[in-house]
Design an enzyme around this catalytic site. Structure first.
Site, PDB file in Angstrom:
ATOM      1  N   SER A 128      -0.303   5.677   7.864  1.00 13.76           N
ATOM      2  CA  SER A 128       1.216   5.735   7.010  1.00 13.76           C
ATOM      3  C   SER A 128       1.563   6.950   7.452  1.00 13.76           C
ATOM      4  O   SER A 128       1.966   8.119   7.056  1.00 13.76           O
ATOM      5  CB  SER A 128       0.809   5.181   5.960  1.00 13.76           C
ATOM      6  OG  SER A 128       2.070   5.083   5.021  1.00 13.76           O
ATOM      7  N   TYR A 154      -0.387   6.707  -2.905  1.00 14.48           N
ATOM      8  CA  TYR A 154      -1.046   6.613  -1.397  1.00 14.48           C
ATOM      9  C   TYR A 154      -1.063   6.690  -0.413  1.00 14.48           C
ATOM     10  O   TYR A 154      -2.150   6.720   0.072  1.00 14.48           O
ATOM     11  CB  TYR A 154      -0.091   4.511  -0.943  1.00 14.48           C
ATOM     12  CG  TYR A 154       0.715   4.290  -0.252  1.00 14.48           C
ATOM     13  CD1 TYR A 154      -0.404   2.983   0.104  1.00 14.48           C
ATOM     14  CD2 TYR A 154       1.154   4.570   0.506  1.00 14.48           C
ATOM     15  CE1 TYR A 154      -0.367   2.134   1.216  1.00 14.48           C
ATOM     16  CE2 TYR A 154       1.085   3.619   1.510  1.00 14.48           C
ATOM     17  CZ  TYR A 154       0.498   3.415   2.462  1.00 14.48           C
ATOM     18  OH  TYR A 154       0.449   2.102   3.175  1.00 14.48           O
ATOM     19  N   LYS A 158      -4.269   7.511   2.403  1.00 18.33           N
ATOM     20  CA  LYS A 158      -3.871   7.563   3.959  1.00 18.33           C
ATOM     21  C   LYS A 158      -4.374   8.567   4.576  1.00 18.33           C
ATOM     22  O   LYS A 158      -5.340   8.741   5.594  1.00 18.33           O
ATOM     23  CB  LYS A 158      -3.288   7.524   4.529  1.00 18.33           C
ATOM     24  CG  LYS A 158      -2.547   5.676   3.864  1.00 18.33           C
ATOM     25  CD  LYS A 158      -3.758   4.551   4.996  1.00 18.33           C
ATOM     26  CE  LYS A 158      -3.075   3.026   4.071  1.00 18.33           C
ATOM     27  NZ  LYS A 158      -4.190   2.459   4.941  1.00 18.33           N
TER      28      LYS A 158
HETATM   29  N1  UFG Z   1      14.373   0.312  -1.924  1.00 18.33           N
HETATM   30  C1  UFG Z   1      15.105  -0.391  -2.965  1.00 18.33           C
HETATM   31  N2  UFG Z   1      15.295  -2.016  -3.629  1.00 18.33           N
HETATM   32  C2  UFG Z   1      14.144  -2.614  -3.526  1.00 18.33           C
HETATM   33  C3  UFG Z   1      13.581  -2.564  -2.342  1.00 18.33           C
HETATM   34  C4  UFG Z   1      12.844  -1.414  -1.403  1.00 18.33           C
HETATM   35  O1  UFG Z   1      16.070   0.016  -2.656  1.00 18.33           O
HETATM   36  O2  UFG Z   1      14.210  -3.528  -4.061  1.00 18.33           O
HETATM   37  C5  UFG Z   1      13.914   0.987  -1.097  1.00 18.33           C
HETATM   38  C6  UFG Z   1      13.298   1.848  -1.408  1.00 18.33           C
HETATM   39  O3  UFG Z   1      13.473   2.605  -2.495  1.00 18.33           O
HETATM   40  C7  UFG Z   1      12.754   2.010  -0.053  1.00 18.33           C
HETATM   41  C8  UFG Z   1      13.295   1.730   1.327  1.00 18.33           C
HETATM   42  O4  UFG Z   1      14.436   0.630   0.242  1.00 18.33           O
HETATM   43  O5  UFG Z   1      13.470   3.652   0.184  1.00 18.33           O
HETATM   44  C9  UFG Z   1      11.707   0.787   1.866  1.00 18.33           C
HETATM   45  O6  UFG Z   1      10.788   0.633   0.794  1.00 18.33           O
HETATM   46  P1  UFG Z   1       9.941  -0.721   1.046  1.00 18.33           P
HETATM   47  O7  UFG Z   1       9.218  -1.401  -0.196  1.00 18.33           O
HETATM   48  O8  UFG Z   1      10.090  -1.925   2.204  1.00 18.33           O
HETATM   49  O9  UFG Z   1       9.160   0.480   2.051  1.00 18.33           O
HETATM   50  P2  UFG Z   1       8.651   1.737   1.514  1.00 18.33           P
HETATM   51  O10 UFG Z   1       8.864   3.343   2.659  1.00 18.33           O
HETATM   52  O11 UFG Z   1       8.305   2.215  -0.147  1.00 18.33           O
HETATM   53  O12 UFG Z   1       6.858   1.925   1.780  1.00 18.33           O
HETATM   54  C10 UFG Z   1       6.534   1.075   2.458  1.00 18.33           C
HETATM   55  C11 UFG Z   1       5.445   0.672   2.953  1.00 18.33           C
HETATM   56  C12 UFG Z   1       4.021   1.823   2.672  1.00 18.33           C
HETATM   57  C13 UFG Z   1       4.425   3.153   3.954  1.00 18.33           C
HETATM   58  C14 UFG Z   1       5.817   3.176   4.229  1.00 18.33           C
HETATM   59  C15 UFG Z   1       5.823   4.323   4.244  1.00 18.33           C
HETATM   60  O13 UFG Z   1       5.084  -0.513   2.295  1.00 18.33           O
HETATM   61  O14 UFG Z   1       3.253   0.855   3.364  1.00 18.33           O
HETATM   62  O15 UFG Z   1       6.481   2.244   3.947  1.00 18.33           O
HETATM   63  O16 UFG Z   1       7.352   5.214   4.178  1.00 18.33           O
HETATM   64  F1  UFG Z   1       3.774   3.611   3.226  1.00 18.33           F
END
Ligand code: UFG
Length: 346
Positions: A128, A154, A158
């Site tokens: 990741s 997390y 990885k």
């Molecule tokens: N976000 C919001 N509101 C929500 C959901 C997400 O503002 O309801 C924001 C998060 O804070 C983040 C962005 O949208 O800034 C993306 O969030 P996601 O939860 O969609 O994805 P993440 O970036 O947290 O995580 C994903 C994968 C992980 C991976 C990661 C790498 O789920 O497995 O990307 O950045 F490791």
């Protein structure tokens, strides 16, 4: 080839099975169905009864995995099975370390003993971009040589597993029995299979694109933006969204092109960053619907801005994302979720 796909009943693993089967390979899927779904396993079995089989087991069940590897004469393992929520890993880090590392070692033990003790030939690991944490100045877009300093448990699971795999590959090389090891560091994965058979169905759903679509289709009343005070152009986090079929294409290229004896890491992302607000705007355009957005505090563990420098994967694997338009990526996710409002249970 005969390929074991762990996490086969999950979002990315199921799409990988579908692509490998389309390419004519024999595939055995393995999943404990903790968060994965039986339905995509049934759909793939129906579509490819002779070349797909499914084993309901933990990746860490060494005996069961070994028996599966031997029975199907597996030479290649694609390891998708893991817990994958940044926020959840902050709440319960020990669970994440146990699941993603200890269970992964159980899988590696089986891989080592397979093929009459010679071990499997190829291993492709779902790593990741979370392993990079917040890259230092000058490192965005993020190249593979960026220092890896995760901001969440997390991300550490990885990163640690990458190290474990490298040590294992060294052992194999020293034993004159090398393995091809590829670590694919995914950026944010979105969208779904364009035939409409498979989709993204997480419980709980926390990922921005499906959560936004649920708000746009009325399944939830509203959504929250986690933090609007980040040092980014519009104050919200920036991510690189790669279409799931393009991501899977990177795996097939790694399988075909990374040679026995090589240890390689590639980032997989299109090379463009979108802010949370830009993604929500795309969802509004694609769906034609408006929805209520709350602005709340930052979510623990979130990096500020992460998007890929795709130079290495382009030059060494010939990989390029086919879908780079964010509305097109969102459209594929929207098409499935609109017809499957309850996911695979619809
Ligand atoms: N976000 C919001 N509101 C929500 C959901 C997400 O503002 O309801 C924001 C998060 O804070 C983040 C962005 O949208 O800034 C993306 O969030 P996601 O939860 O969609 O994805 P993440 O970036 O947290 O995580 C994903 C994968 C992980 C991976 C990661 C790498 O789920 O497995 O990307 O950045 F490791």
């Amino acid at each position: 080839m005969s390929i074991l796909v762990t996490g086969s009943a999950g979002y990315i693993g199921s799409h990988a099975c579908q692509r490998l089967l389309r390419d004519g390979h024999r595939v055995v899927g393995l999943d404990n169905l903790f968060r994965g779904h039986q339905a995509p396993m049934d759909l793939l079995s129906e579509a490819h009864p002779d070349r797909f089989s499914f084993v309901h087991a933990d990746v860490g069940d060494t005996d069961r995995v070994l028996a599966t590897l031997d029975e199907h004469q597996v030479d290649t393992v694609m390891h998708f099975g893991a817990l994958a929520y940044v926020g959840e890993s902050v709440e319960d880090p020990l669970w994440y370390y146990r699941n993603n590392i200890a269970m992964g070692i159980g899988l590696l033990d089986a891989c080592d003993q397979a093929q009459n003790g010679r071990g499997i030939s190829r291993f492709i690991f779902s790593s990741s971009c979370a392993t990079y944490g917040d890259p230092p100045e000058g490192m965005i877009p993020v190249p593979e040589h960026c220092p890896q300093a995760p901001t969440s448990p997390y991300g550490y699971t990885k990163l640690h597993f990458e190290h474990i795999l490298k040590d294992y590959a060294t052992k194999r090389r020293r034993a004159d029995n090398p393995i091809a090891l590829t670590m694919l560091r995914y950026f944010n994965v979105a969208g779904s299979d364009r035939t409409g058979m498979l989709g993204e169905d997480h419980t709980p759903e926390t990922h921005l694109v499906p959560v936004g679509i649920e708000a746009a289709t009325g399944k939830r009343d509203s959504l929250s933006i986690f933090g609007t005070d980040y040092p980014t152009p519009d104050g919200t986090c920036v991510r690189d969204y790669v279409h799931v079929e393009d991501l899977v294409d990177a795996h097939t290229r790694a399988m075909d092109r990374v040679e026995i004896g090589q240890v390689q890491a590639f980032n997989v992302g299109i090379g463009k960053g979108y802010s949370v607000r830009e993604i929500l705007d795309s969802i509004k355009r694609v769906s034609g619907n408006d929805f209520i957005i709350h602005e709340t505090d930052r979510r623990a563990g979130d990096a500020i801005a992460l998007y890929n420098d795709p130079s290495k994967i382009q030059s060494e694997l010939g990989w390029r994302a086919e879908i780079t338009d964010i509305d097109e990526i969102v459209s594929t996710a929207y098409a499935w979720l609109r017809t499957h409002p309850e996911g695979y249970g619809s």
